[in-house]
Design a protein around this motif. Structure first.
Motif, PDB file in Angstrom:
ATOM      1  N   VAL A  13     -37.120  -9.664   6.487  1.00  0.00           N
ATOM      2  CA  VAL A  13     -35.739  -9.989   6.855  1.00  0.00           C
ATOM      3  C   VAL A  13     -35.663 -10.399   8.322  1.00  0.00           C
ATOM      4  N   ILE A  14     -36.333  -9.658   9.181  1.00  0.00           N
ATOM      5  CA  ILE A  14     -36.336  -9.980  10.614  1.00  0.00           C
ATOM      6  C   ILE A  14     -36.918 -11.369  10.853  1.00  0.00           C
ATOM      7  N   THR A  15     -38.044 -11.664  10.199  1.00  0.00           N
ATOM      8  CA  THR A  15     -38.687 -12.972  10.359  1.00  0.00           C
ATOM      9  C   THR A  15     -37.771 -14.096   9.895  1.00  0.00           C
ATOM     10  N   ALA A  16     -37.101 -13.890   8.758  1.00  0.00           N
ATOM     11  CA  ALA A  16     -36.189 -14.914   8.239  1.00  0.00           C
ATOM     12  C   ALA A  16     -35.020 -15.132   9.190  1.00  0.00           C
ATOM     13  N   LEU A  73     -27.125 -11.395   2.838  1.00  0.00           N
ATOM     14  CA  LEU A  73     -26.426 -11.927   4.013  1.00  0.00           C
ATOM     15  C   LEU A  73     -26.044 -10.809   4.968  1.00  0.00           C
ATOM     16  N   LEU A  74     -25.670  -9.657   4.432  1.00  0.00           N
ATOM     17  CA  LEU A  74     -25.379  -8.489   5.264  1.00  0.00           C
ATOM     18  C   LEU A  74     -26.583  -8.136   6.127  1.00  0.00           C
ATOM     19  N   ARG A  78     -27.141  -8.566  10.319  1.00  0.00           N
ATOM     20  CA  ARG A  78     -27.491  -7.427  11.170  1.00  0.00           C
ATOM     21  C   ARG A  78     -28.796  -7.670  11.911  1.00  0.00           C
ATOM     22  N   ALA A  79     -29.748  -8.298  11.242  1.00  0.00           N
ATOM     23  CA  ALA A  79     -31.016  -8.606  11.904  1.00  0.00           C
ATOM     24  C   ALA A  79     -30.816  -9.600  13.048  1.00  0.00           C
ATOM     25  N   ALA A  80     -29.769 -10.423  12.929  1.00  0.00           N
ATOM     26  CA  ALA A  80     -29.442 -11.407  13.970  1.00  0.00           C
ATOM     27  C   ALA A  80     -28.411 -10.866  14.964  1.00  0.00           C
TER      28      ALA A  80
END
Length: 235
Positions: A13-16, A73-74, A78-80
């Protein structure tokens, strides 16, 4: 151990999130990129595990429905570092009409659990559900509903004859919101809602035995293309 479906700290998720937001300079621009990815790169379909799919799993499979795409998307928001929450509700089962037919549709509860995302952009919380259907499917669905004279079905609910698959954060417009029947409020983690007594989509609610999503998507798209071609050649 508490289950986390919106796994914003998962490396995938972080990488995406980092890849999708690279080069953009504002939360609004970050959100637009994340939204378009979830809408179009995660094709609409019903995972075998139902709603109990983590964001990182949806990234891996590339398939999701309203609740699993909302979870993704949630997590990406949050990762962004975009403040985001998930709002759960009930929605009439008519939203699944056309995708589910016969006994599969008849056995479905009258109301099913549905979610949308709320994000804070420029100091204001904004509701978004228009990421649910990838754009080719949305267009085919709307065309099919127009032909049938339906207001709700095929994962779309028309409001004054309209539904939106665009990111509308200044002037709200939605894909399914017009079919909502009850609001279950804001939640931080989808798994918490799914473990509550409010949750309606129990195992088996959306049985893949009654539906071939890929076949129905292709058929909708094929029929829409034929209609467009017919209009073109008869002008």
């Amino acid at each position: 151990m508490k289950q986390t479906l919106a796994d914003a700290n998962h490396p995938r998720v972080i990488t995406a999130a980092e890849r999708l937001t690279a080069g953009a300079n504002t939360n609004r621009a970050w959100l637009e990129r994340l939204f378009l990815f979830v809408r179009d790169e995660i094709l609409f379909g019903f995972p075998a595990k139902g709603d109990f799919v983590s964001a990182s799993e949806t990234l891996e499979t590339g398939v999701g429905q309203c609740n699993t795409k909302a979870t993704l998307l949630l997590a990406l928001c949050r990762a962004a570092n975009i403040p985001a929450l998930i709002n759960f509700s009930l929605i009439t089962k008519d939203i699944q009409r056309g995708f589910f037919t016969g006994l599969a549709y008849w056995l479905m509860p009258q109301s099913i659990s549905y979610s949308w995302i709320e994000v804070e952009i420029e100091g204001k919380w904004r509701r978004i559900d228009s990421f649910i259907n990838d754009l080719p499917l949305h267009r085919a669905e709307v065309a099919e509903m127009s032909e049938r004279g339906w207001a709700i079905g095929f994962s779309v609910a028309l409001n004054d004859g309209q539904a939106s698959a665009d990111l509308n954060i200044d002037e709200e417009a939605f894909e399914q919101m017009a079919a909502v029947t009850d609001d279950h409020g804001i939640w931080d983690e989808p798994a918490d809602y799914y473990s509550s007594s409010l949750y309606r989509n129990r195992p088996g609610t959306f049985s893949t035995a009654g539906l071939s999503t890929d076949d129905r998507q292709r058929e909708l798209a094929r029929r829409s293309s034929q209609k467009q071609a017919k209009r073109h050649f008869t002008i």
